[in-house]
Design a protein around this motif. Structure first.
Motif, PDB file in Angstrom:
ATOM      1  N   TYR A   1      13.412  -1.194  -0.350  1.00  0.00           N
ATOM      2  CA  TYR A   1      13.541  -2.590  -0.772  1.00  0.00           C
ATOM      3  C   TYR A   1      14.746  -3.249  -0.106  1.00  0.00           C
ATOM      4  N   LEU A   2      15.882  -2.555  -0.093  1.00  0.00           N
ATOM      5  CA  LEU A   2      17.090  -3.125   0.515  1.00  0.00           C
ATOM      6  C   LEU A   2      16.911  -3.328   2.016  1.00  0.00           C
TER       7      LEU A   2
ATOM      8  N   ARG B   1      14.670  -6.344   2.472  1.00  0.00           N
ATOM      9  CA  ARG B   1      15.392  -7.578   2.145  1.00  0.00           C
ATOM     10  C   ARG B   1      16.349  -7.975   3.266  1.00  0.00           C
ATOM     11  N   ARG B   2      17.098  -7.022   3.789  1.00  0.00           N
ATOM     12  CA  ARG B   2      18.016  -7.325   4.895  1.00  0.00           C
ATOM     13  C   ARG B   2      17.264  -7.792   6.129  1.00  0.00           C
TER      14      ARG B   2
ATOM     15  N   THR C   1      14.329  -9.353   6.239  1.00  0.00           N
ATOM     16  CA  THR C   1      13.831 -10.712   6.038  1.00  0.00           C
ATOM     17  C   THR C   1      14.969 -11.731   6.093  1.00  0.00           C
ATOM     18  N   GLU C   2      16.148 -11.371   5.577  1.00  0.00           N
ATOM     19  CA  GLU C   2      17.292 -12.274   5.678  1.00  0.00           C
ATOM     20  C   GLU C   2      17.679 -12.490   7.140  1.00  0.00           C
TER      21      GLU C   2
END
Length: 53
Positions: free
Chosen positions: A7-8, A11-12, A14-15
């Motif tokens: 997940y992390l 998320r990174r 996509t950021e």
């Protein structure tokens, strides 16, 4: 544990992709907003006074 890591990483990624697609003006506005927030935080919580005695 591995689900959290996945997940992390997602998320990174996509950021990072969102940051690449932004224009320079949006980045400049974000920098100005962060500088303003920093200035407000410095005003509301002054540095502690050190007492060396």
């Amino acid at each position: 544990m591995s689900l959290r890591l996945l997940y992390l990483a997602f998320r990174r990624t996509t950021e990072w992709l969102a940051l690449l697609t932004r224009g320079n003006s949006a980045k400049d506005v974000e920098i100005l907003v962060l500088r303003h927030e920093n200035a407000i935080l410095r005003r509301t919580s002054p540095r502690p006074q050190l007492d060396w005695d």
